[in-house]
Structures are given as C-alpha cells and as structure tokens.
Design a protein around this motif. Sequence first.
Motif, PDB file in Angstrom:
ATOM      1  N   VAL A   1     -10.007   0.825  19.662  1.00 64.78           N
ATOM      2  CA  VAL A   1     -11.044   0.101  18.697  1.00 64.78           C
ATOM      3  C   VAL A   1     -10.398  -0.753  17.846  1.00 64.78           C
ATOM      4  O   VAL A   1     -10.459  -2.039  17.545  1.00 64.78           O
ATOM      5  N   ALA A   2      -9.356  -0.112  17.086  1.00 60.25           N
ATOM      6  CA  ALA A   2      -8.684  -1.017  16.017  1.00 60.25           C
ATOM      7  C   ALA A   2      -8.050  -2.075  16.349  1.00 60.25           C
ATOM      8  O   ALA A   2      -7.999  -3.241  15.818  1.00 60.25           O
ATOM      9  N   ALA A   3      -7.247  -2.080  17.704  1.00 62.68           N
ATOM     10  CA  ALA A   3      -6.495  -3.129  18.302  1.00 62.68           C
ATOM     11  C   ALA A   3      -7.536  -4.028  18.773  1.00 62.68           C
ATOM     12  O   ALA A   3      -7.414  -5.411  18.280  1.00 62.68           O
TER      13      ALA A   3
ATOM     14  N   PHE B   1     -17.647   2.999  10.288  1.00 64.31           N
ATOM     15  CA  PHE B   1     -18.290   3.040  11.543  1.00 64.31           C
ATOM     16  C   PHE B   1     -17.832   4.238  12.553  1.00 64.31           C
ATOM     17  O   PHE B   1     -16.738   4.424  12.441  1.00 64.31           O
ATOM     18  N   LYS B   2     -18.926   4.919  13.225  1.00 64.86           N
ATOM     19  CA  LYS B   2     -18.382   5.883  13.953  1.00 64.86           C
ATOM     20  C   LYS B   2     -18.169   5.417  15.248  1.00 64.86           C
ATOM     21  O   LYS B   2     -18.634   4.476  15.681  1.00 64.86           O
ATOM     22  N   VAL B   3     -16.993   5.942  15.910  1.00 64.90           N
ATOM     23  CA  VAL B   3     -16.274   5.218  17.000  1.00 64.90           C
ATOM     24  C   VAL B   3     -16.260   6.477  18.088  1.00 64.90           C
ATOM     25  O   VAL B   3     -15.627   7.491  17.574  1.00 64.90           O
ATOM     26  N   ALA B   4     -16.977   6.315  19.153  1.00 64.32           N
ATOM     27  CA  ALA B   4     -16.921   7.077  20.465  1.00 64.32           C
ATOM     28  C   ALA B   4     -15.675   6.956  21.226  1.00 64.32           C
ATOM     29  O   ALA B   4     -15.023   8.113  21.827  1.00 64.32           O
TER      30      ALA B   4
ATOM     31  N   LEU C   1     -10.271  -4.848  17.195  1.00 62.10           N
ATOM     32  CA  LEU C   1     -10.872  -5.532  16.186  1.00 62.10           C
ATOM     33  C   LEU C   1      -9.632  -6.357  15.397  1.00 62.10           C
ATOM     34  O   LEU C   1     -10.017  -7.387  14.826  1.00 62.10           O
ATOM     35  N   ARG C   2      -8.581  -6.000  15.587  1.00 67.72           N
ATOM     36  CA  ARG C   2      -7.330  -6.827  15.111  1.00 67.72           C
ATOM     37  C   ARG C   2      -7.355  -8.048  15.796  1.00 67.72           C
ATOM     38  O   ARG C   2      -7.241  -9.013  15.141  1.00 67.72           O
ATOM     39  N   ASP C   3      -7.722  -8.146  17.199  1.00 64.19           N
ATOM     40  CA  ASP C   3      -7.624  -9.173  17.915  1.00 64.19           C
ATOM     41  C   ASP C   3      -8.889 -10.158  17.439  1.00 64.19           C
ATOM     42  O   ASP C   3      -8.810 -11.521  17.337  1.00 64.19           O
ATOM     43  N   LEU C   4      -9.861  -9.654  16.732  1.00 62.66           N
ATOM     44  CA  LEU C   4     -11.073 -10.445  16.189  1.00 62.66           C
ATOM     45  C   LEU C   4     -10.631 -10.951  14.693  1.00 62.66           C
ATOM     46  O   LEU C   4     -11.477 -11.770  14.459  1.00 62.66           O
TER      47      LEU C   4
ATOM     48  N   GLN D   1     -19.478  -9.619  16.545  1.00 63.89           N
ATOM     49  CA  GLN D   1     -18.734  -9.472  17.815  1.00 63.89           C
ATOM     50  C   GLN D   1     -18.341  -7.923  17.486  1.00 63.89           C
ATOM     51  O   GLN D   1     -18.063  -7.281  18.510  1.00 63.89           O
ATOM     52  N   ALA D   2     -18.113  -7.348  16.595  1.00 68.39           N
ATOM     53  CA  ALA D   2     -17.679  -6.108  16.349  1.00 68.39           C
ATOM     54  C   ALA D   2     -18.766  -4.913  16.507  1.00 68.39           C
ATOM     55  O   ALA D   2     -18.688  -4.029  17.207  1.00 68.39           O
ATOM     56  N   THR D   3     -20.106  -5.351  16.140  1.00 68.12           N
ATOM     57  CA  THR D   3     -21.154  -4.418  16.233  1.00 68.12           C
ATOM     58  C   THR D   3     -22.094  -4.802  17.473  1.00 68.12           C
ATOM     59  O   THR D   3     -22.826  -3.826  17.699  1.00 68.12           O
ATOM     60  N   GLY D   4     -22.289  -6.178  17.896  1.00 68.68           N
ATOM     61  CA  GLY D   4     -23.276  -6.282  18.713  1.00 68.68           C
ATOM     62  C   GLY D   4     -24.532  -6.687  17.824  1.00 68.68           C
ATOM     63  O   GLY D   4     -25.566  -6.941  18.627  1.00 68.68           O
ATOM     64  N   LEU D   5     -24.460  -6.894  16.830  1.00 67.84           N
ATOM     65  CA  LEU D   5     -25.863  -7.084  16.132  1.00 67.84           C
ATOM     66  C   LEU D   5     -26.222  -8.513  16.248  1.00 67.84           C
ATOM     67  O   LEU D   5     -25.184  -9.293  16.393  1.00 67.84           O
ATOM     68  N   GLU D   6     -27.599  -8.703  15.815  1.00 66.57           N
ATOM     69  CA  GLU D   6     -27.976 -10.009  16.233  1.00 66.57           C
ATOM     70  C   GLU D   6     -28.053 -11.082  14.882  1.00 66.57           C
ATOM     71  O   GLU D   6     -28.216 -10.408  13.857  1.00 66.57           O
ATOM     72  N   LEU D   7     -27.682 -12.306  15.033  1.00 67.94           N
ATOM     73  CA  LEU D   7     -27.542 -13.035  14.124  1.00 67.94           C
ATOM     74  C   LEU D   7     -28.966 -13.308  13.751  1.00 67.94           C
ATOM     75  O   LEU D   7     -29.774 -13.823  14.332  1.00 67.94           O
ATOM     76  N   HIS D   8     -29.221 -13.239  12.176  1.00 66.73           N
ATOM     77  CA  HIS D   8     -30.551 -13.723  11.529  1.00 66.73           C
ATOM     78  C   HIS D   8     -30.633 -15.089  11.758  1.00 66.73           C
ATOM     79  O   HIS D   8     -29.794 -15.772  11.525  1.00 66.73           O
TER      80      HIS D   8
END
Length: 127
Positions: A90-92, A81-84, A94-97, A26-33
């Motif tokens: 973004v921290a908020a 992680f770099k954040v634009a 991620l805290r929700d997650l 959820q944080a990165t959008g990477l695909e589940l193996h």
Amino acid sequence: MSLQLKLSAITLDCPDPMALAAFYQQATGLELHPKSNDEFAGLHSGDGLGDGLLLGFQRVDDYRAPSWPDQIVPQQLHICFKVADDLDEVAARLRDLGAGKPDHQPHEAKARILTDPAGHPFCLVRG
C-alpha cells in the motif's frame, strides 16, 4: 455529561487544494465534493447530504509544509488509515501517487509513516 459531538469535517491547509484532493481521492476512493475549487476542495464519505465525513483542503498563501519528525514546522495534525493489505504494498502504491516516505519509521512492525504531496504526515496502520 458528554456533549455528543459528531465529527463532520477535517480540513488541511495546503498550497493547491485540487491537487491534494486528487491525491486523497485516489488513495481513499472518496467522492469529490461538487463545489470544490482552487480555494477549497473537499472529499466526502456517506451520502453527501451531511452524513459522513468531509475531508477538506484549503489554499493557504505562503504555505510551509510540516517538517516531520523534527518540529521546525510543526505537523499540527496527522491522519491514520487502517490497512487490511500488506503495508509495504500500500505504501508503494501511495508513493506512486506522490506520497513521500520519511527515513524515520518509529513503529515499522505495525505502521508506515508517509507524507502527502503537501507534506502532511499520515500513518498506515495494520488493521
């Protein structure tokens, strides 16, 4: 002479691989193996054919979460992680997650330190 190593995977110990994979997905959008399971789960970038990076999560019995910033249980590793976008926004999200935010924030002008649901510290860095 350099060996020309290419980093292909980073694996974190945890009590619940699928739950931690869900957080980072959820944080990165990477695909589940596709072979992820209750013992080992992974997220991948790239084409899934060995190119890119695998972020893995392996079940460890009697797992003890790192205790950052003290080192009673060493952190052993942390991810940045770099954040634009706005760091606080973004921290908020991620805290929700399920991320935690330690009181100790040594570089608040340029970074936020959070902990994932298994206690691993990670940094959000203004990018």
